[in-house]
Scaffold this motif. Structure first.
Motif, PDB file in Angstrom:
ATOM      1  N   ALA A  91     -30.515 -33.618  -8.518  1.00  0.00           N
ATOM      2  CA  ALA A  91     -29.012 -33.366  -8.447  1.00  0.00           C
ATOM      3  C   ALA A  91     -28.870 -31.813  -8.261  1.00  0.00           C
ATOM      4  N   PHE A  92     -28.908 -31.350  -7.018  1.00  0.00           N
ATOM      5  CA  PHE A  92     -29.221 -30.074  -6.704  1.00  0.00           C
ATOM      6  C   PHE A  92     -27.667 -29.285  -7.052  1.00  0.00           C
ATOM      7  N   TRP A  93     -26.766 -30.063  -7.151  1.00  0.00           N
ATOM      8  CA  TRP A  93     -25.318 -29.471  -7.620  1.00  0.00           C
ATOM      9  C   TRP A  93     -25.334 -28.724  -8.932  1.00  0.00           C
ATOM     10  N   GLY A  97     -28.765 -20.903  -6.702  1.00  0.00           N
ATOM     11  CA  GLY A  97     -29.992 -19.969  -6.305  1.00  0.00           C
ATOM     12  C   GLY A  97     -30.822 -20.982  -5.309  1.00  0.00           C
ATOM     13  N   PRO A  98     -32.093 -20.314  -5.631  1.00  0.00           N
ATOM     14  CA  PRO A  98     -33.253 -20.931  -5.086  1.00  0.00           C
ATOM     15  C   PRO A  98     -33.646 -22.476  -5.516  1.00  0.00           C
ATOM     16  N   ALA A  99     -33.469 -22.553  -6.794  1.00  0.00           N
ATOM     17  CA  ALA A  99     -33.623 -23.986  -7.441  1.00  0.00           C
ATOM     18  C   ALA A  99     -32.792 -24.923  -6.950  1.00  0.00           C
ATOM     19  N   ALA A 100     -31.698 -24.421  -6.533  1.00  0.00           N
ATOM     20  CA  ALA A 100     -30.369 -25.468  -5.785  1.00  0.00           C
ATOM     21  C   ALA A 100     -31.256 -25.739  -4.273  1.00  0.00           C
ATOM     22  N   ARG A 104     -32.313 -29.514  -3.363  1.00  0.00           N
ATOM     23  CA  ARG A 104     -31.476 -30.175  -2.093  1.00  0.00           C
ATOM     24  C   ARG A 104     -32.512 -30.653  -1.050  1.00  0.00           C
ATOM     25  N   THR A 105     -33.428 -29.839  -0.876  1.00  0.00           N
ATOM     26  CA  THR A 105     -34.483 -30.127   0.056  1.00  0.00           C
ATOM     27  C   THR A 105     -35.392 -31.403  -0.448  1.00  0.00           C
TER      28      THR A 105
END
Length: 176
Positions: A91-93, A97-100, A104-105
């Protein structure tokens, strides 16, 4: 020639798709309780049952994929598994920052796997598979030799048996 190339490409695609899940599935199978603890930490309900189901799908799904057994069922089950995994674990949302970007990747990679599994479910495994092997056996079975026909005897010739040929089963109207 083209059919062989297509079958080889389908085999390579099946092996690559299976390679994406099988190593993780084996690692999780060796430590199901640790995987269940990870799921519990992320707030997953019924983490033991979910971990066990995930391990079964991640181990037996790729094996069925490699062998080409039940392609529609295998492809659909693995696609659903990959899509649910993408949404539940990546759950990228919820990140910044870089963790998102990393989440997402990973989510897009899982959704890409789901697409590959759906394509597999639609196209089938090809000839280099269990299903292709079984279909090849069904079409290449030697046909049994027909028994030689008997020469008409004097009695059947007298009854008109030599001139009347039966084409197999009698139609329903003639039998009634």
């Amino acid at each position: 020639m083209i059919a062989r190339a297509q079958d080889g490409t389908l085999l390579a695609a099946r092996l690559l798709l299976a390679a994406a899940l099988l190593p993780t599935g084996i690692a999780r199978a060796l430590n199901v309780s640790g995987f269940a603890l990870t799921l519990a930490g992320s707030g997953m309900p019924f983490p033991n049952a979910v971990a066990t189901a995930a391990v079964v799908v991640q181990v037996f799904g790729p094996l069925a994929l490699i062998l080409g057994v039940l392609p529609r069922l295998t492809g659909l089950a693995l696609a659903v598994f990959a899509a649910v995994t993408a949404v539940m674990l990546h759950a990228f949302w919820q990140y910044v920052g870089p963790a998102a970007v990393a989440e997402r990747t990973l989510m897009l990679a899982d959704l890409g796997l789901a697409g590959g599994f759906l394509i597999y479910a639609l196209t089938g495994p090809g000839a280099f598979s269990w299903q292709g092997w079984r279909a090849g056996l069904a079409t290449e079975r030697p046909t049994s030799k027909r028994a030689p026909t008997k020469a008409p005897t004097k009695i059947s010739a007298a009854r008109g048996g030599a001139s009347k040929k039966s084409g197999g089963r009698t139609p329903a109207r003639a039998a009634a």
